[in-house]
Design a protein around this motif. Structure first.
Motif, PDB file in Angstrom:
ATOM      1  N   UNK A 289      -8.644   0.185  13.085  1.00 17.74           N
ATOM      2  CA  UNK A 289      -9.025  -0.982  12.286  1.00 17.74           C
ATOM      3  C   UNK A 289      -7.818  -1.891  12.057  1.00 17.74           C
TER       4      UNK A 289
ATOM      5  N   UNK B 293      -1.336  10.134   9.345  1.00 24.29           N
ATOM      6  CA  UNK B 293      -2.587  10.076   8.585  1.00 24.29           C
ATOM      7  C   UNK B 293      -3.460   8.944   9.103  1.00 24.29           C
TER       8      UNK B 293
ATOM      9  N   UNK C 227      -6.917   9.806  10.890  1.00 33.95           N
ATOM     10  CA  UNK C 227      -8.146   9.316  10.274  1.00 33.95           C
ATOM     11  C   UNK C 227      -8.680   8.092  11.018  1.00 33.95           C
ATOM     12  N   UNK C 228      -7.968   7.658  12.058  1.00 37.30           N
ATOM     13  CA  UNK C 228      -8.393   6.541  12.925  1.00 37.30           C
ATOM     14  C   UNK C 228      -8.388   5.195  12.229  1.00 37.30           C
ATOM     15  N   UNK C 229      -7.831   5.129  11.013  1.00 32.82           N
ATOM     16  CA  UNK C 229      -7.739   3.821  10.361  1.00 32.82           C
ATOM     17  C   UNK C 229      -6.940   2.870  11.227  1.00 32.82           C
ATOM     18  N   UNK C 230      -6.034   3.475  11.979  1.00 33.91           N
ATOM     19  CA  UNK C 230      -5.102   2.645  12.747  1.00 33.91           C
ATOM     20  C   UNK C 230      -5.845   1.693  13.678  1.00 33.91           C
TER      21      UNK C 230
ATOM     22  N   UNK D 289     -14.942   7.048  12.986  1.00 33.66           N
ATOM     23  CA  UNK D 289     -14.816   6.482  11.647  1.00 33.66           C
ATOM     24  C   UNK D 289     -13.440   6.768  11.112  1.00 33.66           C
ATOM     25  N   UNK D 290     -12.931   5.854  10.356  1.00 32.60           N
ATOM     26  CA  UNK D 290     -11.629   6.138   9.795  1.00 32.60           C
ATOM     27  C   UNK D 290     -11.255   5.227   8.660  1.00 32.60           C
ATOM     28  N   UNK D 291     -10.992   5.836   7.529  1.00 34.95           N
ATOM     29  CA  UNK D 291     -10.404   5.132   6.400  1.00 34.95           C
ATOM     30  C   UNK D 291      -9.406   6.112   5.796  1.00 34.95           C
ATOM     31  N   UNK D 292      -8.652   5.639   4.819  1.00 34.45           N
ATOM     32  CA  UNK D 292      -7.678   6.535   4.193  1.00 34.45           C
ATOM     33  C   UNK D 292      -8.412   7.528   3.299  1.00 34.45           C
ATOM     34  N   UNK D 293      -8.353   8.820   3.636  1.00 35.10           N
ATOM     35  CA  UNK D 293      -9.165   9.781   2.882  1.00 35.10           C
ATOM     36  C   UNK D 293      -8.764   9.909   1.417  1.00 35.10           C
TER      37      UNK D 293
ATOM     38  N   UNK E 200       0.828  -1.204   0.000  1.00 32.78           N
ATOM     39  CA  UNK E 200       0.000   0.000   0.000  1.00 32.78           C
ATOM     40  C   UNK E 200       0.866   1.260   0.000  1.00 32.78           C
TER      41      UNK E 200
END
Lengths: 417, 312
Positions: free
Chosen positions: A235, A226, A230-233, B83-87, A13
């Motif tokens: 997940x 990032x 964005x809180x992806x971390x 919520x969070x994904x790669x923007x 990625x």
């Protein structure tokens, strides 16, 4: 899926994102053009033999100018014949220390105002004089160095020849006098030399390393923050070990950094090859081995810490302050590499210090003042430091990557698990 | 597949604040479990502990009787509170990536992504950057991210927040489908009517403790206590009211039944609370003497009522 499989997915990625990043692509293209131009242009400039016009007024002046033109032409031919053996510093000069030049002699009569011809740019210089002892060289703001050297040499030879003839020497003796065989230079501790000064190579590599670590380091930090912002971390850590996440980021960005450098250096090589500079290509290839190895080690050593810089921040805006140490760790070695270019104890010492070694040890190899075992030892030192720093980074990263509510200090990250 | 998620004795503190105190409940397969509680009750903390994002100070979380490992958690679907994904990443690439992170092969991840986007009506946005989507559509992608790897358990923190009514219905439909396929679903929500409508089981958390947990209908019946609603058509001859301001005829008779207190009355309908020792048959007899009894039912509180009462 094995954890290496996950690392691969994460790294993939990072690579994908980089390949889509217009800023990254733009920088690469720009550097590629810059490096290609930097290899090709000096080569083109260097190859060109200057074409000069000289006005000659008076019998001796005409004779001296014609001989000067012959000498300049002969130097040019010799230069082209065995250019690869000519020392860099003497690249301009042919055998006997004379510059190559195509000199066109314009013989003028006594009435001609040579000063006006020179001022008007009609000729590059003028030689005036009826006798060799009283030759004058007229220039505008200056006399082209080739003309000065060639005319001086020609005048000298003509005078020696005249004196020798007066003494009754034959033609062979005169030739021996006016065109003596130069000594053969034998160096006992020869430094590597090539068409490009090694100092320039070192600088170019230092600059590439500096630029690469700074931009990719920052991009690792940004990629981490990032994910935090964005809180992806959240997940990700539910599915992937935090260390695999870190490893994937470091590996992906290292691959891209090395790839970018390879493309840029490759561009330089192709440019040099197209410009017909085989020796430059060989020189670059010979030098790049250690540089690439140290580049990878040095980059990985710092990459983990850049990720920590990112994970200490809560927002992109915090990055400036959380990565300041990293920026210093990149900028200082760069300047150290420039200022420690001259061999000496400082350079020797710094070439073993982990942060400066990636620049200075390959530099010492290229400059030819390192024993064969020295880069191996320095590489091991950097490798060891890299392992230690990556482990440290992993712990700090684990301690901070889920802390999303504000920026952290290193101590907090260390304690928080 | 009797795979159920069980929390037992889970405690977690942040500094000197106890976020979870001896929390235990079960999320059963094929059932939707609603997780309710006031803000700060500890729902998110509990879900993060299930997902391994936080570690408990003590207690245990098991799935299918085994302690949770990362390998097991990788097969869970999770929607974090924030919520969070790669923007800046493209929608489809993002989902494929997350699918692979959760252990899918490249082929399977692409296939599942395609299916989900098709189902969520986002197929035409597959190659757009996430940030270019509307918030509602981003939320849908977030749902897809939780579902892409065909999870064996769903843990969803406020999955309905920020959705319009149509999207809520679509989301509810999705969850019910997963649940019907045998997947245990745990979701938190402040929309109690929705929880009431969707959930088979409920866990009520208050200040880090489980106040109630179990089957939603049973919970409501248990909480019903001895409150009864009575609808009576009074006989005409007994209609004459007493003095002004006194209880009307309908209510007045209640005073004659021991252990009954009036909760509310509205013409022919009264709601009463019976004392522990009061006899509902005596009440019925009184009512029948008073008029024609049309209805006598226990009043079952809504979840909202239980919730309000519990956290008061």
């Amino acid at each position: 899926m094995s954890s290496w499989g996950v690392v691969g997915v994460i790294a993939r990625r990072e690579v994908l994102v980089k390949l889509r990043d217009k800023a990254f692509l733009g920088t690469t293209v720009f550097l590629l053009l810059l490096v290609t131009a930097a290899t090709v242009i000096p080569v083109l400039l260097q190859q060109r033999t200057p074409e000069l016009r000289v006005a000659a007024q008076g019998e001796a002046a005409v004779a001296a100018s014609r001989l000067a033109a012959d000498l300049g032409g002969a130097a040019g031919e010799e230069d082209a014949d065995d250019g690869s053996e000519v020392r860099v510093e003497l690249a301009l000069l042919g055998r006997g220390g004379l510059p190559a030049a195509e000199v066109e002699v314009v013989a003028v009569d006594e009435q001609t105002d040579v000063a006006r011809m020179v001022r008007g740019g009609d000729v590059d210089a003028a030689v005036v004089g009826e006798s060799l002892e009283e030759l004058r060289l007229l220039g505008g703001e200056g006399v082209p160095v080739e003309i000065e050297l060639l005319v001086s040499a020609a005048s000298g030879r003509l005078q020696v020849a005249a004196a020798a003839e007066e003494q009754g020497l034959d033609a062979a003796d005169v030739a021996a006098l006016t065109d003596p065989a130069p000594p053969t230079v034998v160096l006992l501790d020869a430094l590597p030399s090539g068409s490009v000064p090694p100092e320039l190579l070192v600088l170019a590599f230092a600059f590439l390393f500096y630029l690469s670590v700074l931009t990719f380091g920052m991009s690792i930090a940004q990629s981490v923050v990032e994910e935090k912002q964005s809180r992806v971390v959240e997940l990700l850590v539910a599915a992937v070990p935090v260390r695999a996440l870190l490893a994937g980021k470091v590996i992906g960005n290292t691959a891209m950094a090395v790839g970018q450098v390879a493309v840029i250096v490759g561009g330089g090589l192709v440019g040099a090859a197209l410009a017909g500079q085989g020796p430059v290509v060989e020189q670059l290839l010979a030098a790049s081995g250690w540089f690439v190895l140290f580049f990878v080690l040095g980059f990985v050593m710092l990459a983990g810490l850049w990720a920590v810089g990112g994970s200490l921040a809560a927002r992109v805006e915090d990055l400036q302050s959380t990565t300041v140490v990293m920026q210093v760790l990149v900028i200082l070695p760069f300047f150290a590499a420039i200022f420690a270019m001259d061999p000496g104890p400082t350079q020797r010492l710094l070439s073993y210090v982990p942060v400066t070694a990636p620049l200075l040890m390959p530099a010492r190899v290229v400059l030819g003042n390192a024993e064969p075992w020295e880069p191996v030892v320095a590489a091991l030192v950097v490798l060891g430091t890299a392992v230690a720093l990556v482990l440290l980074a992993a712990r700090l990263y684990e301690g901070s990557v889920l802390h999303t509510s504000g920026r952290l200090r290193v101590g907090q990250a260390w304690r928080h698990r | 597949m009797a795979q159920e998620l069980t929390l037992a004795g889970v405690t977690r503190t942040f500094g000197d604040r106890t976020a979870l105190d001896d929390v235990g409940f079960t999320v059963r397969p094929g059932r939707m479990t609603g997780f309710i509680g006031a803000n700060g009750a500890g729902k998110t903390t509990a879900m993060r502990i299930v997902m391994g994002v936080l570690a408990p100070d003590s207690g245990e979380v098991t799935f299918d009787g085994r302690p949770l490992t990362l390998e097991v958690r990788r097969t869970f679907g999770y929607m974090p509170e924030e919520r969070g994904l790669y923007p800046r990443m493209r929608v489809a690439e993002q989902l494929v990536h997350l699918g692979r992170v959760h252990g899918l092969g490249a082929q399977a991840a692409r296939r599942r992504t395609h299916e989900l986007l098709e189902r969520l009506g986002l197929a035409d946005r597959a190659d757009d950057a996430l940030q270019s989507l509307s918030l509602g559509n981003q939320q849908r992608v977030q749902v897809a991210a939780a579902l892409v790897h065909d999870p064996v358990l769903l843990v969803l923190d406020e999955p309905f927040s920020g959705l319009d009514p149509i999207a809520v219905d679509a989301m509810a439909e999705h969850l019910r489908e997963r649940s019907a396929a045998g997947v245990p679903v745990l979701f938190s929500s402040h929309q109690l009517e929705l929880v009431e409508r969707l959930c088979d089981d409920v866990v009520l958390l208050h200040q880090g403790r489980v106040l109630a947990a179990g089957e939603a209908g049973e919970l409501r019946r248990r909480r019903a206590g001895r409150r009864l609603r009575l609808v009576v058509d009074p006989f005409p001859d007994e209609r004459a009211p007493a003095a002004e301001g006194a209880p009307t005829g309908l209510a007045a008779f209640l005073e004659q039944v021991p252990g009954v207190s009036l909760h509310a009355h509205d013409g022919r309908t009264v709601v009463v609370d019976l004392a522990e020792d009061a006899d509902d048959q005596a009440l019925l007899a009184q009512a029948q003497a008073h008029g024609a009894v049309r209805e006598l039912t226990p009043v079952v509180p809504t979840l909202a009522e239980i919730f309000r009462e519990a956290v008061r």
